[in-house]
Each structure stands twice: as C-alpha cells, then as structure tokens.
Design a protein around this motif. Structure first.
Motif: not given
Length: 96
Positions: A50-60, A70-84
């Motif tokens: 998670e740290i490495e993903r956020m580092f890339r998003l922030h710097h790149e 916001v991105i982290k919360q959206m990813l959580k929601r998407m994973q929950k919807m995929e499980r459902e």
C-alpha cells in the motif's frame, strides 16, 4: 494464531529510498497505521504494498494526500463490490 511482522520505518525508508516524512504523512492522513514500541516506529508488513502504491501515485502522478485517501476508499468499495458480485454469480449458477 499468526504472528504479525513489523518493520522499523527508518530501516524500510533507507532500503526503499522513500522519505520517512512521506510515510509519516500517510500515517497522519490515516492511510496506514503505525505501531510504536520503545520509542521506535514500526509498520506492518501488510502495509508495504500500500505504501509503495501510494508513493508511485504521489510522485509519478502528483496526487496529493487527500486524493490518495479518496483512491484508497474507492478501491476498498470496488473490492467489496467484486466480492458481492462473485457471491451473486455463484448463487445464480445454482439456478441455471
């Protein structure tokens, strides 16, 4: 019971060349959690990807910390919807 593994933040930052201030800011925004023991700060090894993903998003891509949240919360929601969806597809197969 599985034993959790923690990594010293200063050691992690030295190995990955990620600034410790970046990791501390992630903690301040509630994006990762710290474990403090004997005046040392540790991160759970589960948070490393998670740290490495956020580092890339922030710097790149130049995404600020609010955007990372916001991105982290959206990813959580998407994973929950995929499980459902998987669960619903399995139920649907029963009736086919």
């Amino acid at each position: 019971m599985a034993r959790e593994k923690y990594i010293l933040v200063s050691h992690y930052c030295a190995q990955t060349h990620i600034e410790d201030s970046f990791v501390k800011q992630l903690h301040e925004y509630g994006l990762i959690s710290f474990e403090e023991k004997q005046n040392d700060v540790f991160i759970d090894e589960k948070d490393i990807s998670e740290i490495e993903r956020m580092f890339r998003l922030h710097h790149e891509l130049g995404i600020n910390f609010e955007g990372l949240d916001v991105i982290k919360q959206m990813l959580k929601r998407m994973q929950k919807m995929e499980r459902e969806m998987d669960l619903l597809q399995k139920r649907l197969r029963l009736y086919e």
